[in-house]
Design an enzyme around this catalytic site. Sequence first.
Site, mmCIF file in Angstrom:
data_model
loop_
_atom_site.group_PDB
_atom_site.id
_atom_site.type_symbol
_atom_site.label_atom_id
_atom_site.label_comp_id
_atom_site.label_asym_id
_atom_site.label_seq_id
_atom_site.Cartn_x
_atom_site.Cartn_y
_atom_site.Cartn_z
ATOM 1 N N SER A 133 29.441 2.154 60.095
ATOM 2 C CA SER A 133 28.253 3.012 60.184
ATOM 3 C C SER A 133 28.311 3.968 61.372
ATOM 4 O O SER A 133 28.784 3.615 62.461
ATOM 5 C CB SER A 133 27.023 2.108 60.339
ATOM 6 O OG SER A 133 25.914 2.866 60.748
ATOM 7 N N GLU A 135 25.931 4.525 63.108
ATOM 8 C CA GLU A 135 25.135 3.897 64.175
ATOM 9 C C GLU A 135 26.026 3.390 65.309
ATOM 10 O O GLU A 135 25.569 3.218 66.435
ATOM 11 C CB GLU A 135 24.316 2.736 63.616
ATOM 12 C CG GLU A 135 23.021 3.139 62.944
ATOM 13 C CD GLU A 135 21.979 3.683 63.900
ATOM 14 O OE1 GLU A 135 21.466 4.791 63.637
ATOM 15 O OE2 GLU A 135 21.677 3.036 64.917
ATOM 16 N N TYR A 157 22.211 -4.315 65.275
ATOM 17 C CA TYR A 157 22.900 -3.895 64.043
ATOM 18 C C TYR A 157 24.185 -3.134 64.372
ATOM 19 O O TYR A 157 25.262 -3.428 63.832
ATOM 20 C CB TYR A 157 21.952 -3.008 63.215
ATOM 21 C CG TYR A 157 22.627 -2.285 62.064
ATOM 22 C CD1 TYR A 157 22.871 -2.934 60.859
ATOM 23 C CD2 TYR A 157 23.021 -0.951 62.181
ATOM 24 C CE1 TYR A 157 23.504 -2.270 59.799
ATOM 25 C CE2 TYR A 157 23.639 -0.278 61.130
ATOM 26 C CZ TYR A 157 23.876 -0.941 59.944
ATOM 27 O OH TYR A 157 24.499 -0.284 58.907
HETATM 28 P P1 NAP Z 1 21.072 -1.908 51.312
HETATM 29 O O1 NAP Z 1 20.444 -1.097 50.217
HETATM 30 O O2 NAP Z 1 20.200 -2.507 52.354
HETATM 31 O O3 NAP Z 1 21.916 -3.062 50.594
HETATM 32 C C1 NAP Z 1 22.397 -4.167 51.327
HETATM 33 C C2 NAP Z 1 22.988 -5.168 50.360
HETATM 34 O O4 NAP Z 1 23.449 -6.310 51.115
HETATM 35 C C3 NAP Z 1 21.981 -5.727 49.325
HETATM 36 O O5 NAP Z 1 22.641 -5.945 48.115
HETATM 37 C C4 NAP Z 1 21.579 -7.046 49.961
HETATM 38 O O6 NAP Z 1 21.099 -8.002 49.016
HETATM 39 C C5 NAP Z 1 22.922 -7.504 50.525
HETATM 40 N N1 NAP Z 1 22.791 -8.540 51.525
HETATM 41 C C6 NAP Z 1 22.000 -8.559 52.622
HETATM 42 N N2 NAP Z 1 22.171 -9.702 53.308
HETATM 43 C C7 NAP Z 1 23.080 -10.436 52.615
HETATM 44 C C8 NAP Z 1 23.665 -11.717 52.793
HETATM 45 N N3 NAP Z 1 23.338 -12.496 53.838
HETATM 46 N N4 NAP Z 1 24.567 -12.150 51.894
HETATM 47 C C9 NAP Z 1 24.889 -11.395 50.805
HETATM 48 N N5 NAP Z 1 24.364 -10.171 50.579
HETATM 49 C C10 NAP Z 1 23.477 -9.701 51.472
HETATM 50 O O7 NAP Z 1 22.181 -1.063 52.068
HETATM 51 P P2 NAP Z 1 22.951 0.273 51.594
HETATM 52 O O8 NAP Z 1 22.180 1.454 52.071
HETATM 53 O O9 NAP Z 1 23.333 0.158 50.179
HETATM 54 O O10 NAP Z 1 24.249 0.202 52.534
HETATM 55 C C11 NAP Z 1 25.429 -0.482 52.105
HETATM 56 C C12 NAP Z 1 26.264 -0.847 53.311
HETATM 57 O O11 NAP Z 1 26.621 0.331 54.032
HETATM 58 C C13 NAP Z 1 25.563 -1.737 54.328
HETATM 59 O O12 NAP Z 1 26.549 -2.579 54.900
HETATM 60 C C14 NAP Z 1 25.043 -0.774 55.378
HETATM 61 O O13 NAP Z 1 24.900 -1.437 56.627
HETATM 62 C C15 NAP Z 1 26.164 0.253 55.376
HETATM 63 N N6 NAP Z 1 25.803 1.618 55.738
HETATM 64 C C16 NAP Z 1 24.762 2.232 55.100
HETATM 65 C C17 NAP Z 1 24.471 3.552 55.402
HETATM 66 C C18 NAP Z 1 23.345 4.289 54.710
HETATM 67 O O14 NAP Z 1 22.938 5.339 55.210
HETATM 68 N N7 NAP Z 1 22.869 3.819 53.562
HETATM 69 C C19 NAP Z 1 25.250 4.245 56.348
HETATM 70 C C20 NAP Z 1 26.304 3.587 56.962
HETATM 71 C C21 NAP Z 1 26.585 2.268 56.625
HETATM 72 P P3 NAP Z 1 19.533 -8.050 48.595
HETATM 73 O O15 NAP Z 1 19.385 -7.027 47.503
HETATM 74 O O16 NAP Z 1 19.376 -9.452 48.148
HETATM 75 O O17 NAP Z 1 18.738 -7.709 49.820
HETATM 76 O O1 G4F Z 2 15.926 5.693 58.032
HETATM 77 P P1 G4F Z 2 16.244 4.919 59.260
HETATM 78 O O2 G4F Z 2 15.644 3.569 59.381
HETATM 79 O O3 G4F Z 2 17.822 4.910 59.373
HETATM 80 P P2 G4F Z 2 18.818 4.568 60.585
HETATM 81 O O4 G4F Z 2 18.167 3.815 61.648
HETATM 82 O O5 G4F Z 2 19.472 5.861 60.957
HETATM 83 O O6 G4F Z 2 19.863 3.597 59.869
HETATM 84 C C1 G4F Z 2 20.382 3.899 58.567
HETATM 85 O O7 G4F Z 2 21.525 4.702 58.704
HETATM 86 C C2 G4F Z 2 22.631 4.066 59.384
HETATM 87 C C3 G4F Z 2 23.765 5.091 59.446
HETATM 88 O O8 G4F Z 2 23.685 5.811 60.647
HETATM 89 C C4 G4F Z 2 23.025 2.836 58.596
HETATM 90 F F1 G4F Z 2 24.093 2.251 59.181
HETATM 91 C C5 G4F Z 2 21.862 1.878 58.535
HETATM 92 O O9 G4F Z 2 22.232 0.746 57.731
HETATM 93 C C6 G4F Z 2 20.678 2.584 57.876
HETATM 94 O O10 G4F Z 2 21.004 2.840 56.529
HETATM 95 O O11 G4F Z 2 15.776 5.755 60.551
HETATM 96 C C7 G4F Z 2 16.215 7.077 60.768
HETATM 97 C C8 G4F Z 2 15.462 7.663 61.970
HETATM 98 C C9 G4F Z 2 15.476 6.745 63.194
HETATM 99 O O12 G4F Z 2 15.740 7.506 64.327
HETATM 100 C C10 G4F Z 2 14.071 6.180 63.257
HETATM 101 O O13 G4F Z 2 13.612 5.872 64.569
HETATM 102 O O14 G4F Z 2 14.084 7.796 61.598
HETATM 103 C C11 G4F Z 2 13.283 7.336 62.660
HETATM 104 N N1 G4F Z 2 11.977 6.933 62.137
HETATM 105 C C12 G4F Z 2 10.797 7.498 62.474
HETATM 106 N N2 G4F Z 2 9.788 6.870 61.867
HETATM 107 C C13 G4F Z 2 11.743 5.908 61.287
HETATM 108 C C14 G4F Z 2 10.347 5.876 61.114
HETATM 109 N N3 G4F Z 2 12.559 5.049 60.645
HETATM 110 C C15 G4F Z 2 11.996 4.126 59.813
HETATM 111 N N4 G4F Z 2 12.804 3.277 59.142
HETATM 112 N N5 G4F Z 2 10.645 4.047 59.638
HETATM 113 C C16 G4F Z 2 9.770 4.898 60.275
HETATM 114 O O15 G4F Z 2 8.560 4.799 60.101
#
Ligand code: NAP
Ligand code: G4F
Length: 344
Positions: A133, A135, A157
């Site tokens: 990520s 992050e 995280y």
């Molecule tokens: P997500 O929608 O939160 O999906 C997470 C998945 O992990 C869900 O299927 C969840 O199952 C499963 N999971 C959580 N805890 C688990 C456990 N203990 N054992 C087995 N499965 C578990 O996340 P996403 O947005 O698709 O992201 C996919 C991956 O990319 C994650 O690793 C995330 O950290 C990473 N990532 C995401 C972003 C982004 O912007 N989306 C960016 C960079 C990296 P449930 O459905 O049961 O909760």
């Molecule tokens: O949507 P967010 O919660 O995403 P964040 O923290 O960037 O993390 C996501 O992206 C990562 C990749 O860089 C992934 F690795 C991670 O698993 C996840 O998918 O927040 C985005 C921004 C933050 O700066 C947060 O402080 O939005 C700001 N924010 C402002 N108000 C909020 C809110 N975020 C959330 N979730 N909820 C709010 O009410």
Amino acid sequence: MSRTALITGITGQDGSYLAELLIGKGYLVHGLVRRCSTFSTSRIDHLYRDSHEEHGRLYLHFGDMTDGQALTNLVLQIQPDEIYNLAAQSHVRVSFEQPVYTVMCDAVGALHILEAARLLNESKPVRFYQASSSEMFGDAIETPQTESTPFNPQSPYACAKAYAHFQTVNYRRSYQLFACSGILFNHESPRRGETFVTRKITRAATRIKMGLQQRLYLGNLEARRDWGYAQDYVDAMWRMLQQESADDYVIATGTSYSVREFLEIAFGLLDLRWQDYVEIDPKYKRPSEVNSLLGDASKARQALGWQASTGVNELVKIMIDHDLELAKQEKQLESSRANAKLPT
Ligand code: NAP
Ligand code: G4F
């Protein structure tokens, strides 16, 4: 013969799009699903139903990233050609409330599945993808961020993801495992979880438009993110595992917007002024914030032929169109319920 893939996190946003992509390419797809008291497969039910009846291409297995022995048993039983490790406790703010669980799932869980892959790789070649990520760049040391930008994580995280990232690199170097780490910047879609800021905004704006909600409470509006479209990003994951050698890649659009700008676009599409509805609630702020992320995906463009197809304006429109439809259905249900009420 069909290739076989195992996806952890198949019920999540990315897992569901990746399963669709791989099934479309003719893979047999196995997915790891957590046992819950309610069904958690709504994002993949369409795939399971269709594939089970017509092609038999999707198989689901109960499991959890914290149970290493069961993961190893599963990997050795399925003998996948490719493993995509997407499972994670993926919410940054929640990781401050559940730091140990986040590490057990995102860091130790990744190590469990890497070990399983290493064991399988002794008898059959397997390719491994780790969901790293942006992050990990945290309070970023340079802008834009590339594969060589040092990590400076700002949350439990991000620390857990940095650990998993370094172990992936370590398994590639130490055991010649074909292990890639995709350093993905934020990516969104209509399947995004509703507590991430983009989906929280598009759900609220459309519900406000339909008279179902009055206010939207948010945290830091000044944070900037490089937001892309999830469907593009799962294609990058697959491309990484099709290369001659394993490597790490930044996946990003190369443009960033603030939460405030995202609000402006989303509410603007509905002819609403966000200032009339949004309030700040400190509970959505984080103990330590990542203020700005911006990725440079040049390496992925050159090596993988990948680039983001969807800019933020188009992305917001896709999400608003989808969520407006949901809000209309909710409104319809509300009216039907009201009509069905018994006279008092
Ligand atoms: P997500 O929608 O939160 O999906 C997470 C998945 O992990 C869900 O299927 C969840 O199952 C499963 N999971 C959580 N805890 C688990 C456990 N203990 N054992 C087995 N499965 C578990 O996340 P996403 O947005 O698709 O992201 C996919 C991956 O990319 C994650 O690793 C995330 O950290 C990473 N990532 C995401 C972003 C982004 O912007 N989306 C960016 C960079 C990296 P449930 O459905 O049961 O909760
Ligand atoms: O949507 P967010 O919660 O995403 P964040 O923290 O960037 O993390 C996501 O992206 C990562 C990749 O860089 C992934 F690795 C991670 O698993 C996840 O998918 O927040 C985005 C921004 C933050 O700066 C947060 O402080 O939005 C700001 N924010 C402002 N108000 C909020 C809110 N975020 C959330 N979730 N909820 C709010 O009410």
